[in-house]
Design a protein around this motif. Structure first.
Motif, short mmCIF file in Angstrom:
data_model
loop_
_atom_site.label_atom_id
_atom_site.label_comp_id
_atom_site.label_asym_id
_atom_site.label_seq_id
_atom_site.Cartn_x
_atom_site.Cartn_y
_atom_site.Cartn_z
N VAL A 78 80.38 0.82 60.69
CA VAL A 78 80.10 -0.50 59.88
C VAL A 78 81.07 -1.09 59.48
O VAL A 78 81.26 -2.44 59.41
N LEU A 79 81.82 -0.47 58.53
CA LEU A 79 83.01 -1.15 57.96
C LEU A 79 84.06 -1.74 58.74
O LEU A 79 84.39 -2.64 58.59
N CYS A 80 84.33 -1.01 59.84
CA CYS A 80 85.24 -1.30 60.94
C CYS A 80 84.88 -2.75 61.38
O CYS A 80 85.31 -3.66 61.75
N TYR A 81 83.29 -2.93 61.75
CA TYR A 81 82.48 -4.08 62.50
C TYR A 81 82.90 -4.97 61.31
O TYR A 81 83.38 -6.28 61.76
N ILE A 82 82.57 -5.05 60.14
CA ILE A 82 82.65 -6.05 58.96
C ILE A 82 84.34 -6.47 58.86
O ILE A 82 84.61 -7.43 58.87
N GLY A 83 85.15 -5.47 59.05
CA GLY A 83 86.37 -5.92 58.81
C GLY A 83 86.72 -6.81 60.28
O GLY A 83 87.75 -7.62 60.00
N ALA A 96 88.60 -10.53 59.85
CA ALA A 96 89.71 -10.60 60.68
C ALA A 96 89.68 -11.94 61.60
O ALA A 96 90.61 -12.68 61.31
N GLU A 97 88.47 -11.82 62.46
CA GLU A 97 88.56 -13.02 63.32
C GLU A 97 88.42 -14.40 62.56
O GLU A 97 89.08 -15.41 62.88
N ASN A 98 87.51 -14.35 61.43
CA ASN A 98 87.20 -15.49 60.57
C ASN A 98 88.48 -15.84 60.10
O ASN A 98 88.64 -17.06 59.93
N MET A 158 86.02 -25.12 68.09
CA MET A 158 85.08 -24.25 69.04
C MET A 158 85.93 -23.50 70.09
O MET A 158 85.74 -22.10 70.44
N ASN A 159 86.99 -24.00 70.70
CA ASN A 159 87.62 -23.50 71.84
C ASN A 159 88.55 -22.23 70.99
O ASN A 159 88.70 -21.09 71.71
N SER A 160 89.25 -22.59 69.84
CA SER A 160 89.88 -21.53 69.12
C SER A 160 89.08 -20.46 68.75
O SER A 160 89.53 -19.20 69.01
N SER A 161 87.97 -20.44 68.50
CA SER A 161 87.01 -19.46 67.82
C SER A 161 86.46 -18.60 69.11
O SER A 161 86.64 -17.48 69.06
#
Length: 277
Positions: free
Chosen positions: A211-216, A220-222, A248-251
């Motif tokens: 769960v912590l890895c997913y949140i991290g 990081a993506e954001n 939108m494209n970069s995200s």
């Protein structure tokens, strides 16, 4: 053998998938009921009357929004739990003794989970479209139908004006948004499965670490997306449409690259670092 894995995985998940689809249909009916109260007609006519049925309509609409979010995130949570249970719990012992490669085992789960998420995503868009149609219909005069309104709208002119005001190619933007919506379920599943797989590298509290890895990863993506968008805001990109298209494209590209990396991370962990103790 991959076909058999996909067939088995589909049978294993179709119960919950069908239940969530049924829930989406029920939620849509609930949302439709919210727009059938007299409040909307009175608002469109300017009378401003308000009664108990209108209170019911407002509560029903709030329930629709809440249940829509529950179903939307429910499929992601379920697919994550199912992946962990069938790959890294006691059931994982059986899965990893099958005469298939780790690549086939992982790919089958990714494809089936992504398809279910795509189906739920399309049903969500359909539900929102029906709710929008119900809202517009509630404000239409008596005897005036949505069909008549659709025929009278000058779509070419509307699209041109939107594109002119926002400095963008509206049709191209809509096509890009639709394509990204089709691919996003696959990137979401790969990201989720990657985080769960990374969590298995820890000796204790593997679920918590997953769960912590997913949140991290999402954080990081954001952060990377925010940096890219800030750089774009200070670049030569002009116009609201150009900025929104770049954003939108970069995200999408960041999510896609992350998903591809995490897919191979999941494969590597299952191939080289698997520990079911």
């Amino acid at each position: 053998m991959l076909g058999r894995l996909i067939k088995h995985e589909w049978k294993n998940t179709c119960g919950m998938g069908g239940l969530l689809l049924g829930a989406m249909a029920l939620i849509t009916i609930i949302g439709w009921l919210a727009f059938q109260t007299p409040m909307w007609k009175s608002a469109s006519s300017g009378r401003g009357s308000f009664g108990w049925l209108d209170v019911f309509g407002i509560l029903t609409l709030v329930m629709y929004v809440i249940l829509l979010a529950v179903v939307n995130y429910g499929i992601l949570i379920y697919m994550g739990v199912n992946f962990y249970r069938t790959m890294y719990s006691d059931q994982g012992y059986l899965a990893h003794t099958l005469p298939v490669t780790k690549q086939e085992l992982l790919l089958g789960k990714v494809l089936v989970s992504s398809c279910w998420m795509l189906i739920l995503t399309l049903s969500l868009y359909l539900s929102l479209f029906l709710m929008g149609a119900s809202l517009i219909s509630a404000f239409l005069p008596e005897g005036y139908s949505l069909t008549a309104l659709w025929r009278e709208l000058r779509w070419n002119e509307i699209i041109y004006r939107i594109g002119y005001e926002l400095d963008m190619d509206v049709l191209r933007w809509l096509f890009s948004a639709f394509f990204m919506s089709l691919v996003t379920p696959f990137t979401s599943v790969c990201t989720l499965f990657g985080a769960i797989s990374i969590g298995q590298l820890f000796s204790k509290h593997r679920v918590l670490m997953a769960v912590l890895c997913y949140i991290g990863i999402i954080f990081a993506e954001n952060m990377i997306g925010a940096v890219v968008q800030s750089m774009a805001a200070m670049s030569l990109i002009s116009g609201y449409g150009g900025y929104m298209g770049m954003r939108m494209n970069s995200s999408f590209v960041i999510s896609l690259v992350t998903a591809v990396i995490l897919y191979f991370v999941s494969w590597y962990i299952n191939e080289k670092k698997l520990n079911l103790e």
